[in-house]
Design a protein around this motif. Structure first.
Motif, PDB file in Angstrom:
ATOM      1  N   TYR A 135      25.438 -18.137  -0.363  1.00  0.00           N
ATOM      2  CA  TYR A 135      26.975 -18.311  -0.290  1.00  0.00           C
ATOM      3  C   TYR A 135      27.045 -17.516   0.835  1.00  0.00           C
ATOM      4  O   TYR A 135      27.647 -18.242   2.199  1.00  0.00           O
ATOM      5  CB  TYR A 135      27.212 -17.749  -1.444  1.00  0.00           C
ATOM      6  CG  TYR A 135      26.838 -18.260  -2.710  1.00  0.00           C
ATOM      7  CD1 TYR A 135      27.789 -18.914  -3.369  1.00  0.00           C
ATOM      8  CD2 TYR A 135      25.464 -17.547  -3.147  1.00  0.00           C
ATOM      9  CE1 TYR A 135      27.565 -20.042  -4.008  1.00  0.00           C
ATOM     10  CE2 TYR A 135      25.802 -18.728  -4.535  1.00  0.00           C
ATOM     11  CZ  TYR A 135      26.448 -19.613  -5.169  1.00  0.00           C
ATOM     12  OH  TYR A 135      26.314 -20.312  -6.389  1.00  0.00           O
ATOM     13  N   LYS A 136      26.919 -16.853   1.687  1.00  0.00           N
ATOM     14  CA  LYS A 136      27.437 -16.294   2.853  1.00  0.00           C
ATOM     15  C   LYS A 136      27.302 -17.525   4.530  1.00  0.00           C
ATOM     16  O   LYS A 136      28.190 -18.200   4.711  1.00  0.00           O
ATOM     17  CB  LYS A 136      26.085 -14.585   3.436  1.00  0.00           C
ATOM     18  CG  LYS A 136      26.872 -13.859   2.571  1.00  0.00           C
ATOM     19  CD  LYS A 136      25.916 -12.575   3.377  1.00  0.00           C
ATOM     20  CE  LYS A 136      26.935 -10.944   2.852  1.00  0.00           C
ATOM     21  NZ  LYS A 136      25.626 -10.040   2.815  1.00  0.00           N
ATOM     22  N   LEU A 137      25.745 -18.424   3.885  1.00  0.00           N
ATOM     23  CA  LEU A 137      25.273 -18.840   4.651  1.00  0.00           C
ATOM     24  C   LEU A 137      26.679 -20.224   4.614  1.00  0.00           C
ATOM     25  O   LEU A 137      27.084 -20.893   5.644  1.00  0.00           O
ATOM     26  CB  LEU A 137      24.070 -19.940   4.688  1.00  0.00           C
ATOM     27  CG  LEU A 137      23.485 -21.045   5.329  1.00  0.00           C
ATOM     28  CD1 LEU A 137      24.136 -20.241   7.286  1.00  0.00           C
ATOM     29  CD2 LEU A 137      22.204 -21.158   5.609  1.00  0.00           C
ATOM     30  N   LEU A 138      26.056 -20.828   3.703  1.00  0.00           N
ATOM     31  CA  LEU A 138      27.528 -21.838   3.376  1.00  0.00           C
ATOM     32  C   LEU A 138      28.842 -21.617   3.383  1.00  0.00           C
ATOM     33  O   LEU A 138      29.572 -22.194   4.148  1.00  0.00           O
ATOM     34  CB  LEU A 138      27.493 -22.017   1.602  1.00  0.00           C
ATOM     35  CG  LEU A 138      26.652 -22.745   0.339  1.00  0.00           C
ATOM     36  CD1 LEU A 138      26.093 -23.089  -0.889  1.00  0.00           C
ATOM     37  CD2 LEU A 138      26.404 -23.997   1.585  1.00  0.00           C
ATOM     38  N   PHE A 139      29.620 -20.091   3.347  1.00  0.00           N
ATOM     39  CA  PHE A 139      30.596 -20.307   3.446  1.00  0.00           C
ATOM     40  C   PHE A 139      30.244 -20.376   5.009  1.00  0.00           C
ATOM     41  O   PHE A 139      32.000 -20.200   5.885  1.00  0.00           O
ATOM     42  CB  PHE A 139      31.310 -18.307   3.014  1.00  0.00           C
ATOM     43  CG  PHE A 139      31.959 -18.412   1.793  1.00  0.00           C
ATOM     44  CD1 PHE A 139      32.542 -19.953   0.761  1.00  0.00           C
ATOM     45  CD2 PHE A 139      31.028 -17.959   1.057  1.00  0.00           C
ATOM     46  CE1 PHE A 139      31.871 -19.562  -0.174  1.00  0.00           C
ATOM     47  CE2 PHE A 139      31.233 -17.742  -1.020  1.00  0.00           C
ATOM     48  CZ  PHE A 139      32.085 -18.699  -1.239  1.00  0.00           C
ATOM     49  N   GLY A 140      30.011 -19.646   5.931  1.00  0.00           N
ATOM     50  CA  GLY A 140      29.556 -19.663   7.341  1.00  0.00           C
ATOM     51  C   GLY A 140      30.214 -20.832   8.191  1.00  0.00           C
ATOM     52  O   GLY A 140      30.801 -21.217   9.097  1.00  0.00           O
TER      53      GLY A 140
END
Length: 161
Positions: free
Chosen positions: A85-90
């Motif tokens: 999810y951090k990657l997607l938000f990034g």
């Protein structure tokens, strides 16, 4: 202030850590298995002195990861957002920031202001609200499963060192 929220708790357990980890193991499905339907509360790994688990629900369950280290009747829990999810938000923020740069180059300040407001709303409404709801659900289920007597929230980021 961090981009992605996290919570750290000091806990006191009802039982010894070995019995607590056995109880948690009974309610945890290994993340190495692929099962379409399950009747466990958590998915993850439980070892001799700690665990790394997430709720066993589709997408909202994998949003928060709980990492715990237990000794005797005490322990430390860290809840944070999963790397996926951090990657997607990034990636989403990078696309939005590229739109912000383009609008600033073209001197469209009204569009730039809308993009800045979108980033603020994304961070404080979507990410923070979703994290609070999901972490509260995770902690409630974990408290019922392993028998936590007392929670003490802390703001220290380096509690393991």
């Amino acid at each position: 202030m961090t981009i992605f929220p996290e919570r750290i708790y000091f806990i006191n357990l009802e039982n010894d850590s070995s019995k607590t980890l056995v109880d948690l193991q009974k309610e945890t499905l290994s993340d190495q298995q692929f099962i379409v339907e399950w009747n466990k509360l958590f998915i993850g790994e439980v070892n001799q002195n700690g665990f790394e688990i997430k709720l066993a629900r589709k997408w909202p369950g994998s949003f928060c990861i709980i990492i715990g280290k237990l000794e005797n009747k005490n322990g430390i829990l860290e809840i944070h957002i999963s790397k996926v999810y951090k990657l997607l938000f990034g990636i989403l923020v990078l696309f939005v920031l590229s739109g912000l740069i383009i609008s600033l180059i073209q001197s469209e300040f009204e569009t730039a202001l809308k993009i800045i407001l979108f980033i603020i709303i994304l961070r404080f409404v979507f990410i923070e609200l979703h994290f609070r709801i999901n972490s509260k659900n995770s902690m409630n289920k974990l408290t019922k499963t392993i028998g936590i007597n007392k929670l003490k929230k802390t703001r220290h980021n380096n509690v393991y060192n």
